[in-house]
Design a protein around this motif. Structure first.
Motif, PDB file in Angstrom:
ATOM      1  N   UNK A 147       0.815  -1.218   0.000  1.00 17.86           N
ATOM      2  CA  UNK A 147       0.000   0.000   0.000  1.00 17.86           C
ATOM      3  C   UNK A 147       0.851   1.271   0.000  1.00 17.86           C
ATOM      4  N   UNK A 148       2.162   1.130  -0.114  1.00 17.30           N
ATOM      5  CA  UNK A 148       3.025   2.302  -0.199  1.00 17.30           C
ATOM      6  C   UNK A 148       3.494   2.857   1.125  1.00 17.30           C
ATOM      7  N   UNK A 149       3.307   2.110   2.201  1.00 16.49           N
ATOM      8  CA  UNK A 149       3.760   2.560   3.516  1.00 16.49           C
ATOM      9  C   UNK A 149       5.208   2.138   3.754  1.00 16.49           C
ATOM     10  N   UNK A 150       5.902   2.919   4.575  1.00 16.09           N
ATOM     11  CA  UNK A 150       7.220   2.518   5.056  1.00 16.09           C
ATOM     12  C   UNK A 150       7.064   1.353   6.031  1.00 16.09           C
ATOM     13  N   UNK A 151       8.180   0.705   6.344  1.00 14.98           N
ATOM     14  CA  UNK A 151       8.154  -0.380   7.329  1.00 14.98           C
ATOM     15  C   UNK A 151       7.778   0.169   8.702  1.00 14.98           C
ATOM     16  N   UNK A 152       7.228  -0.695   9.536  1.00 11.67           N
ATOM     17  CA  UNK A 152       6.863  -0.293  10.903  1.00 11.67           C
ATOM     18  C   UNK A 152       8.122   0.102  11.673  1.00 11.67           C
ATOM     19  N   UNK A 153       8.065   1.245  12.324  1.00 10.30           N
ATOM     20  CA  UNK A 153       9.139   1.672  13.220  1.00 10.30           C
ATOM     21  C   UNK A 153       8.668   1.390  14.642  1.00 10.30           C
ATOM     22  N   UNK A 154       9.351   0.493  15.319  1.00  3.75           N
ATOM     23  CA  UNK A 154       8.957   0.099  16.664  1.00  3.75           C
ATOM     24  C   UNK A 154       9.562   1.062  17.675  1.00  3.75           C
ATOM     25  N   UNK A 155       8.796   1.385  18.694  1.00  3.82           N
ATOM     26  CA  UNK A 155       9.213   2.390  19.664  1.00  3.82           C
ATOM     27  C   UNK A 155      10.510   2.003  20.373  1.00  3.82           C
ATOM     28  N   UNK A 156      10.735   0.712  20.572  1.00  7.46           N
ATOM     29  CA  UNK A 156      11.950   0.308  21.280  1.00  7.46           C
ATOM     30  C   UNK A 156      13.210   0.510  20.430  1.00  7.46           C
ATOM     31  N   UNK A 157      13.042   0.797  19.139  1.00 14.21           N
ATOM     32  CA  UNK A 157      14.185   1.066  18.258  1.00 14.21           C
ATOM     33  C   UNK A 157      14.485   2.552  18.121  1.00 14.21           C
ATOM     34  N   UNK A 158      13.706   3.393  18.780  1.00 11.17           N
ATOM     35  CA  UNK A 158      13.849   4.837  18.577  1.00 11.17           C
ATOM     36  C   UNK A 158      15.184   5.353  19.099  1.00 11.17           C
ATOM     37  N   UNK A 159      15.612   6.468  18.528  1.00 13.15           N
ATOM     38  CA  UNK A 159      16.807   7.148  19.018  1.00 13.15           C
ATOM     39  C   UNK A 159      16.465   7.906  20.293  1.00 13.15           C
ATOM     40  N   UNK A 160      17.474   8.270  21.083  1.00 14.17           N
ATOM     41  CA  UNK A 160      17.194   9.098  22.266  1.00 14.17           C
ATOM     42  C   UNK A 160      16.514  10.402  21.875  1.00 14.17           C
ATOM     43  N   UNK A 161      15.616  10.880  22.711  1.00 14.44           N
ATOM     44  CA  UNK A 161      14.966  12.154  22.490  1.00 14.44           C
ATOM     45  C   UNK A 161      15.979  13.283  22.687  1.00 14.44           C
ATOM     46  N   UNK A 162      15.679  14.492  22.181  1.00 10.99           N
ATOM     47  CA  UNK A 162      16.585  15.608  22.421  1.00 10.99           C
ATOM     48  C   UNK A 162      16.862  15.776  23.919  1.00 10.99           C
ATOM     49  N   UNK A 163      18.112  16.034  24.247  1.00 12.31           N
ATOM     50  CA  UNK A 163      18.559  16.226  25.632  1.00 12.31           C
ATOM     51  C   UNK A 163      18.374  14.961  26.479  1.00 12.31           C
ATOM     52  N   UNK A 164      18.317  13.804  25.829  1.00 16.53           N
ATOM     53  CA  UNK A 164      18.205  12.529  26.537  1.00 16.53           C
ATOM     54  C   UNK A 164      19.411  11.677  26.192  1.00 16.53           C
ATOM     55  N   UNK A 165      20.067  11.140  27.191  1.00 20.30           N
ATOM     56  CA  UNK A 165      21.221  10.282  26.945  1.00 20.30           C
ATOM     57  C   UNK A 165      20.758   8.899  26.487  1.00 20.30           C
ATOM     58  N   UNK A 166      21.703   8.126  25.958  1.00 23.22           N
ATOM     59  CA  UNK A 166      21.376   6.764  25.539  1.00 23.22           C
ATOM     60  C   UNK A 166      20.945   5.926  26.737  1.00 23.22           C
ATOM     61  N   UNK A 167      21.607   6.133  27.873  1.00 27.26           N
ATOM     62  CA  UNK A 167      21.241   5.378  29.078  1.00 27.26           C
ATOM     63  C   UNK A 167      19.825   5.718  29.530  1.00 27.26           C
ATOM     64  N   UNK A 168      19.459   6.998  29.451  1.00 28.42           N
ATOM     65  CA  UNK A 168      18.098   7.403  29.828  1.00 28.42           C
ATOM     66  C   UNK A 168      17.083   6.820  28.868  1.00 28.42           C
ATOM     67  N   UNK A 169      17.432   6.817  27.589  1.00 27.99           N
ATOM     68  CA  UNK A 169      16.531   6.213  26.592  1.00 27.99           C
ATOM     69  C   UNK A 169      16.346   4.731  26.876  1.00 27.99           C
ATOM     70  N   UNK A 170      17.448   4.019  27.191  1.00 28.55           N
ATOM     71  CA  UNK A 170      17.361   2.588  27.480  1.00 28.55           C
ATOM     72  C   UNK A 170      16.512   2.329  28.723  1.00 28.55           C
ATOM     73  N   UNK A 171      16.649   3.191  29.729  1.00 26.26           N
ATOM     74  CA  UNK A 171      15.846   3.030  30.947  1.00 26.26           C
ATOM     75  C   UNK A 171      14.362   3.192  30.638  1.00 26.26           C
ATOM     76  N   UNK A 172      14.015   4.129  29.748  1.00 24.85           N
ATOM     77  CA  UNK A 172      12.621   4.316  29.346  1.00 24.85           C
ATOM     78  C   UNK A 172      12.089   3.080  28.627  1.00 24.85           C
TER      79      UNK A 172
END
Length: 260
Positions: A147-172
Motif C-alpha cells: 500500500x506504499x507505507x514505510x516499514x513499521x518503526x517500533x518504539x523500542x528502536x527509537x533514538x534518544x529524544x533531544x537532551x536525553x542520553x542513551x542510558x536514559x533512553x534505554x531506561x525508558x
C-alpha cells in the motif's frame, strides 16, 4: 476589634479576568518572513495566515484522502491488514474497539487557524497475540509496503529524544517494554507512515518474556490492535488550502510559537 472581610466574589472574578488578560498580553507574536514579490517589492508574510502546521508537509496532506473519504480508505486498509494477519495466524477472533472520527485542530502553531484535521479509525482488535512477533511484523510490513507505507518503526528502536542520553533512553524502554531485548519484551508499540497517513500497531502479552510491570495489570492479558490515522483536509477546504499555502511554498517553516 474589627475583622478583615474577604474580597467579594465579584472582586475575585474581576481579579481573575485581569490575570487572564495579562496572560493574553504575553502571548508571543506570530513569526513573519520577508519575501520578494514578482515585481521586486518586499512582502512580509505572517505565519498566522499559514493554513497548515509546523511539522506537517502540505504536499503529504494533499496526497492523503480527503476527510470525506478517509474513513472508507482506512477501512479497506484495515481489511487487507486483517487478511495478512489471518494468513499468518488463522482463527483470530477480531473485534472493533473504540470509535473513530475526524477531529479539528485548535490552531496552526503560530497563533492562527489551520485547516488540518486528524482522522482516527476505530481499532481493529483481538484478545490474542500470535507467538512469533517478528514473523507477524514481517507479514504486516509486506502488506503495508503493498500500500506504499514505510516499514513499521517500533518504539523500542527509537533514538534518544533531544537532551536525553542513551542510558536514559534505554531506561525508558525497559520501563515501558520490560527489556532491551525485543524477544523478551511484553509490549511492542510501532507505527508505519505514508506521508501524512499512519498505521499504529500494539502487540502485548503480559506473560511474555520478563512479563508486564505491576502497573500494567489492568491491561488485557494479550492483544493485537491496529488503527489507521491521517492528517487530512476537507474537500470544501482544498481550494482555500492550496491558495493559503502557496505564498509560503519553499520557505522553511519556523518552530511553533503557540501551544495551540
Amino acid at each position: 476589634m474589627h475583622s478583615r472581610s474577604r474580597p467579594s466574589i465579584a472582586f475575585a472574578a474581576i481579579a481573575l479576568v485581569g490575570v487572564l488578560a495579562g496572560c493574553a498580553l504575553v502571548q508571543p507574536p506570530s513569526p513573519t518572513t520577508i519575501v520578494t514579490g514578482p515585481g521586486g517589492q518586499q512582502v512580509e508574510l505572517s505565519w498566522a495566515d499559514y493554513p497548515g502546521e509546523p511539522y506537517v508537509d502540505p504536499a503529504d496532506v494533499l496526497a492523503a484522502p480527503r476527510a470525506e473519504q478517509v474513513e472508507e480508505v482506512g477501512e479497506l486498509l484495515l481489511d487487507d491488514l486483517q487478511r495478512a494477519v489471518d494468513a499468518h495466524a488463522p482463527g483470530l477472533a477480531w473485534e472493533r474497539a473504540d470509535e473513530g472520527g475526524v477531529f479539528e485542530h485548535d490552531g496552526n502553531g503560530y497563533g492562527g487557524a489551520t485547516m488540518h484535521r486528524t482522522s482516527n479509525s476505530a481499532g481493529l482488535w483481538v484478545a490474542q497475540a500470535p507467538d512469533d512477533w517478528p514473523a507477524l511484523a514481517a507479514a504486516l510490513d509486506t502488506e503495508l509496503a503493498r500500500h506504499g507505507f514505510d516499514a513499521i518503526v517500533w518504539d523500542f528502536d527509537r533514538a534518544p529524544l533531544p537532551q536525553q542520553s542513551r542510558a536514559e533512553r534505554d531506561a525508558d524502554v525497559v520501563a515501558q517494554h520490560g527489556s532491551l531485548d525485543p524477544s523478551a519484551m511484553w509490549l511492542w508499540l510501532g507505527a508505519a507512515s505514508r506521508g501524512a497517513e499512519w498505521v499504529s500497531v500494539v502487540l502485548s502479552d503480559v506473560d511474555r518474556g520478563v512479563g508486564a510491570p505491576e502497573d500494567a495489570s489492568s491491561a488485557p492479558q494479550q492483544q493485537l490492535a491496529i488503527t489507521v490515522g491521517a492528517t487530512v483536509i476537507s474537500e470544501v477546504d482544498e481550494h482555500a488550502y492550496r491558495s493559503g499555502i502557496a505564498p509560503f511554498d519553499g520557505l522553511e517553516r519556523p518552530a511553533p510559537t503557540h501551544s495551540d
